[in-house]
Design an enzyme around this catalytic site. Structure first.
Site, PDB file in Angstrom:
ATOM      1  N   ARG A   1     -12.733 -25.806   2.075  1.00 48.69           N
ATOM      2  CA  ARG A   1     -14.026 -26.386   2.454  1.00 48.69           C
ATOM      3  C   ARG A   1     -15.095 -25.809   1.528  1.00 48.69           C
ATOM      4  O   ARG A   1     -15.095 -24.605   1.237  1.00 48.69           O
ATOM      5  CB  ARG A   1     -14.376 -26.063   3.910  1.00 48.69           C
ATOM      6  CG  ARG A   1     -13.649 -26.907   4.933  1.00 48.69           C
ATOM      7  CD  ARG A   1     -13.981 -28.402   4.839  1.00 48.69           C
ATOM      8  NE  ARG A   1     -13.211 -29.218   5.761  1.00 48.69           N
ATOM      9  CZ  ARG A   1     -12.124 -29.927   5.428  1.00 48.69           C
ATOM     10  NH1 ARG A   1     -11.670 -29.920   4.184  1.00 48.69           N
ATOM     11  NH2 ARG A   1     -11.499 -30.659   6.335  1.00 48.69           N
TER      12      ARG A   1
ATOM     13  N   HIS B   1     -13.888 -35.422  -2.748  1.00 45.27           N
ATOM     14  CA  HIS B   1     -12.926 -34.975  -1.732  1.00 45.27           C
ATOM     15  C   HIS B   1     -11.804 -36.013  -1.577  1.00 45.27           C
ATOM     16  O   HIS B   1     -11.928 -36.959  -0.809  1.00 45.27           O
ATOM     17  CB  HIS B   1     -13.672 -34.792  -0.404  1.00 45.27           C
ATOM     18  CG  HIS B   1     -12.881 -34.077   0.642  1.00 45.27           C
ATOM     19  ND1 HIS B   1     -13.444 -33.627   1.810  1.00 45.27           N
ATOM     20  CD2 HIS B   1     -11.574 -33.730   0.711  1.00 45.27           C
ATOM     21  CE1 HIS B   1     -12.509 -33.038   2.546  1.00 45.27           C
ATOM     22  NE2 HIS B   1     -11.364 -33.106   1.889  1.00 45.27           N
TER      23      HIS B   1
ATOM     24  N   GLN C   1     -21.198 -33.494   1.947  1.00 43.32           N
ATOM     25  CA  GLN C   1     -20.428 -34.632   1.426  1.00 43.32           C
ATOM     26  C   GLN C   1     -21.013 -35.929   1.942  1.00 43.32           C
ATOM     27  O   GLN C   1     -21.240 -36.027   3.143  1.00 43.32           O
ATOM     28  CB  GLN C   1     -18.950 -34.490   1.830  1.00 43.32           C
ATOM     29  CG  GLN C   1     -18.329 -33.273   1.177  1.00 43.32           C
ATOM     30  CD  GLN C   1     -16.808 -33.196   1.354  1.00 43.32           C
ATOM     31  OE1 GLN C   1     -16.202 -32.267   0.891  1.00 43.32           O
ATOM     32  NE2 GLN C   1     -16.189 -34.143   2.008  1.00 43.32           N
TER      33      GLN C   1
ATOM     34  N   ASN D   1      -1.444 -33.968   5.621  1.00 43.27           N
ATOM     35  CA  ASN D   1      -1.740 -34.080   4.182  1.00 43.27           C
ATOM     36  C   ASN D   1      -1.575 -32.753   3.445  1.00 43.27           C
ATOM     37  O   ASN D   1      -2.137 -32.554   2.377  1.00 43.27           O
ATOM     38  CB  ASN D   1      -3.150 -34.663   3.969  1.00 43.27           C
ATOM     39  CG  ASN D   1      -4.204 -33.918   4.761  1.00 43.27           C
ATOM     40  OD1 ASN D   1      -3.941 -32.835   5.275  1.00 43.27           O
ATOM     41  ND2 ASN D   1      -5.386 -34.484   4.862  1.00 43.27           N
TER      42      ASN D   1
HETATM   43  P1  NAI Z   1      -3.283 -23.963   8.767  1.00 43.04           P
HETATM   44  O1  NAI Z   1      -3.917 -23.838  10.095  1.00 43.04           O
HETATM   45  O2  NAI Z   1      -1.832 -24.302   8.691  1.00 43.04           O
HETATM   46  O3  NAI Z   1      -3.501 -22.620   7.924  1.00 43.04           O
HETATM   47  C1  NAI Z   1      -4.730 -21.987   7.811  1.00 43.04           C
HETATM   48  C2  NAI Z   1      -4.480 -20.502   7.642  1.00 43.04           C
HETATM   49  O4  NAI Z   1      -5.724 -19.865   7.308  1.00 43.04           O
HETATM   50  C3  NAI Z   1      -3.958 -19.847   8.914  1.00 43.04           C
HETATM   51  O5  NAI Z   1      -2.763 -19.133   8.630  1.00 43.04           O
HETATM   52  C4  NAI Z   1      -5.085 -18.896   9.307  1.00 43.04           C
HETATM   53  O6  NAI Z   1      -4.629 -17.721   9.955  1.00 43.04           O
HETATM   54  C5  NAI Z   1      -5.728 -18.609   7.963  1.00 43.04           C
HETATM   55  N1  NAI Z   1      -7.070 -18.051   8.072  1.00 43.04           N
HETATM   56  C6  NAI Z   1      -8.075 -18.383   8.917  1.00 43.04           C
HETATM   57  N2  NAI Z   1      -9.132 -17.597   8.712  1.00 43.04           N
HETATM   58  C7  NAI Z   1      -8.816 -16.744   7.699  1.00 43.04           C
HETATM   59  C8  NAI Z   1      -9.507 -15.701   7.043  1.00 43.04           C
HETATM   60  N3  NAI Z   1     -10.737 -15.329   7.429  1.00 43.04           N
HETATM   61  N4  NAI Z   1      -8.868 -15.051   6.044  1.00 43.04           N
HETATM   62  C9  NAI Z   1      -7.598 -15.376   5.692  1.00 43.04           C
HETATM   63  N5  NAI Z   1      -6.903 -16.364   6.281  1.00 43.04           N
HETATM   64  C10 NAI Z   1      -7.499 -17.032   7.285  1.00 43.04           C
HETATM   65  O7  NAI Z   1      -4.146 -25.037   7.974  1.00 43.04           O
HETATM   66  P2  NAI Z   1      -3.749 -25.884   6.688  1.00 43.04           P
HETATM   67  O8  NAI Z   1      -3.056 -27.123   7.089  1.00 43.04           O
HETATM   68  O9  NAI Z   1      -3.075 -24.980   5.722  1.00 43.04           O
HETATM   69  O10 NAI Z   1      -5.200 -26.294   6.158  1.00 43.04           O
HETATM   70  C11 NAI Z   1      -6.132 -25.302   5.787  1.00 43.04           C
HETATM   71  C12 NAI Z   1      -7.482 -25.926   5.514  1.00 43.04           C
HETATM   72  O11 NAI Z   1      -7.415 -26.734   4.334  1.00 43.04           O
HETATM   73  C13 NAI Z   1      -7.980 -26.900   6.585  1.00 43.04           C
HETATM   74  O12 NAI Z   1      -8.561 -26.235   7.680  1.00 43.04           O
HETATM   75  C14 NAI Z   1      -8.981 -27.715   5.811  1.00 43.04           C
HETATM   76  O13 NAI Z   1     -10.244 -27.093   5.836  1.00 43.04           O
HETATM   77  C15 NAI Z   1      -8.432 -27.710   4.389  1.00 43.04           C
HETATM   78  N6  NAI Z   1      -7.882 -29.030   4.027  1.00 43.04           N
HETATM   79  C16 NAI Z   1      -8.437 -29.700   2.958  1.00 43.04           C
HETATM   80  C17 NAI Z   1      -8.002 -30.953   2.619  1.00 43.04           C
HETATM   81  C18 NAI Z   1      -8.564 -31.680   1.449  1.00 43.04           C
HETATM   82  O14 NAI Z   1      -8.380 -32.893   1.319  1.00 43.04           O
HETATM   83  N7  NAI Z   1      -9.246 -31.018   0.545  1.00 43.04           N
HETATM   84  C19 NAI Z   1      -6.959 -31.652   3.410  1.00 43.04           C
HETATM   85  C20 NAI Z   1      -6.364 -30.811   4.430  1.00 43.04           C
HETATM   86  C21 NAI Z   1      -6.849 -29.577   4.745  1.00 43.04           C
END
Ligand code: NAI
Length: 379
Positions: free
Chosen positions: A277, A330, A306, A132
Site C-alpha cells: 500500500r 495499481h 488513488q 491475486n
Molecule cells: P497476508 O495476510 O497473507 O500477509 C500479510 C503479512 O504481513 C502477515 O503475515 C502479517 O503478519 C504481516 N504483517 C502485518 N503487519 C506487519 C508488520 N508491522 N511488520 C511485518 N509484517 C507484518 O496478506 P497478503 O495476501 O500477503 O497481502 C498483503 C498485502 O498486499 C495486502 O494487505 C494488500 O495491502 C497488498 N496487496 C496488493 C495488491 C496489489 O494489487 N498491489 C493485491 C493484493 C494485496
C-alpha cells in the site's frame, strides 16, 4: 436489500474486453446472477429485494457529500469495493451507514475501510484472500529485476533512438548474490521468496511477527538461508538488504513505516519495491531518498491516493543517474486471471451472506465486533 458496488469506469477497454470484471461496465459478472437470486429470494423470504447500484468511479461520484457513494451508503446493506479504485469508507461514513452489515473487498487489502469503526459498528469485512497473491508476487519479482537491471532507462533510450550502453550498464547489476528481504511474509511475501530461490541470491530474509503460512515451508535444501528476523527492529532488518520488498497490510502499525528515519538505515543504493500500500512508504521521504541516491530505485503500483494526482512526485522522481523509477498504476493484483478469481470469490461471499451460510474463515478480516485476521496489526 441494497448492494452497493463501487467500481470504476472501464470505458472502451471494458466494452471490448468482458473479462475486465472490476469495471462498472462488467459489474464483477454478478449482476445477472444477483437479479436472478433476487427473484428466488423473493420466493423464499418474503419481501427481500435485491437492488444492485453501481457507482461510477469518478471523483464527483466516489467522493464528496453529493457523491453516489455517500448518497447510497446511508441505506446499503452490503458494500462491495475493489482496492484498485477504492471508495474510502471512513468512520464518518460508517456512522451514516445505518443498514450496513457487510463489506466485501473484491481482491485483497481492506485498508480503504476504517476497520476499527467496522468493529465498533458490528459491520463484517471480508476479502477474497489469496485471489491475486500470485499476480502480485510475479509483479514484485518483475519489479525487483527491472530496478536491479536498470531496465526502464534502457528501454526509454531505445525509444528515443539513442544507443549508449555505458549509460545503462553503469547502474545495472545481477540479482545473483544480493540479499533480498520482505517486510511481511504472508501469502504474497512468501511467494516472492519462493519465486526468488532459483536466482541464487545471497540471502532471502523476512520480517514478520507471524510464522510463515501453514504448510508453506519450503524444504530446507531448497531454501537454506531463509532467516527469520521477527524480533529484530525494522532498521536492523533493512540494513542487511540490497532489495527490500514490502508485503504487509496497511494498518496503524505500518502507516509511514518506511519513513525518513528508516530510509537512513537502508544500505546506500538499495532498491525498494512496494506493491502493498502506498501509505506504508512516506511519499516525500522516498522521493528524497531516491533523488539523493540513498536508494537506487523505487518501484510498485500502490499510491497514497488513488488515482494518483497528475503531479504526484512518484510518477517522475529519478535517482541521480536518471533512472530507478518503476512505478505503474495499481494493477499488479488485477490481471485478467486475478479478476476472474476475485469476482468469483466476491460472489461466493455474497451468496453465503444471502443464504446464511458460514463464510470461509480465511476471508474474514473483521467478524461481528472483532478482528478475525491477525494480519492487520498485533492487538
Ligand atoms: P497476508 O495476510 O497473507 O500477509 C500479510 C503479512 O504481513 C502477515 O503475515 C502479517 O503478519 C504481516 N504483517 C502485518 N503487519 C506487519 C508488520 N508491522 N511488520 C511485518 N509484517 C507484518 O496478506 P497478503 O495476501 O500477503 O497481502 C498483503 C498485502 O498486499 C495486502 O494487505 C494488500 O495491502 C497488498 N496487496 C496488493 C495488491 C496489489 O494489487 N498491489 C493485491 C493484493 C494485496
Amino acid at each position: 436489500m441494497k448492494v452497493l458496488a463501487i467500481l470504476y469506469d472501464g470505458g472502451k477497454a471494458a466494452q471490448e474486453e468482458p473479462r475486465l470484471l472490476g469495471t462498472v461496465e462488467n459489474k464483477l459478472g454478478i449482476q445477472e446472477w444477483l437479479t436472478s437470486q433476487g427473484h428466488e429470494l423473493i420466493g423464499k423470504i418474503n419481501s427481500v429485494h435485491s437492488l444492485m447500484t453501481f457507482s461510477r468511479q469518478l471523483p464527483h461520484s466516489k467522493e464528496g457529500a453529493d457523491s453516489d457513494f455517500q448518497k447510497h451508503i446511508v441505506d446499503a446493506e452490503v458494500l462491495i469495493t475493489t482496492p484498485f479504485h477504492p471508495g474510502y469508507l471512513t468512520r464518518d461514513l460508517v456512522e451514516k451507514a445505518k443498514n450496513l452489515k457487510l463489506c466485501i473487498t473484491a481482491g485483497v487489502g481492506s485498508d480503504h475501510i476504517d476497520l476499527n469503526a467496522a468493529v465498533d459498528h458490528r459491520i463484517q469485512v471480508l476479502e477474497v484472500s489469496g485471489s491475486n497473491v500470485v499476480s502480485v508476487a510475479e509483479h514484485v519479482v518483475m519489479s525487483i529485476l527491472l530496478l536491479v537491471r536498470n531496465f526502464v532507462p534502457a528501454h526509454e533510450m531505445i525509444e528515443r533512438g539513442d544507443w549508449q550502453v555505458s549509460e545503462i550498464a553503469r547502474n545495472a547489476f545481477d540479482l545473483e548474490g544480493k540479499v533480498v528481504g520482505t517486510i511481511g511474509a504472508g501469502r504474497i511475501g512468501y511467494r516472492v521468496l519462493q519465486r526468488l530461490v532459483p536466482f541464487d541470491t545471497k540471502e532471502l530474509l523476512y520480517y514478520d511477527y507471524a510464522p510463515l503460512p501453514a504448510g508453506r515451508c519450503l524444504p530446507l535444501s531448497k531454501l537454506p538461508i531463509l532467516t527469520s528476523h521477527i524480533a529484530a527492529a525494522e532498521a536492523e532488518f533493512v540494513s542487511q538488504c540490497d532489495v527490500v520488498t514490502v508485503n504487509c497490510p496497511l494498518h496503524e502499525g505500518t502507516k509511514g513505516l518506511v519513513n525518513e528515519e528508516l530510509l537512513k538505515s537502508f544500505k546506500k543504493g538499495a532498491w525498494l519495491v512496494n506493491t502493498a500500500r502506498g501509505a506504508i512508504c512516506d511519499k516525500d521521504a522516498v522521493a528524497a531518498a531516491l533523488k539523493s541516491g540513498q536508494i537506487s530505485g523505487y518501484s510498485g503500483d500502490v499510491w497514497n491516493v488513488q488515482p494518483a494526482p497528475k503531479d504526484h512526485i512518484w510518477r517522475t522522481v529519478k535517482n541521480p543517474l536518471g533512472g530507478g523509477n518503476g512505478m505503474v498504476p495499481h494493477y499488479s493484483g488485477t490481471t485478467l486471471d486475478a479478476q476472474a478469481r476475485y469476482a468469483n470469490g466476491a460472489k461466493s461471499i455474497l451468496e453465503n451472506y444471502l443464504t446464511n451460510k458460514p463464510q470461509e474463515p480465511q476471508n474474514i478480516i473483521v467478524g461481528i465486533g472483532k478482528y478475525e485476521s491477525k494480519a492487520y496489526g498485533q492487538r
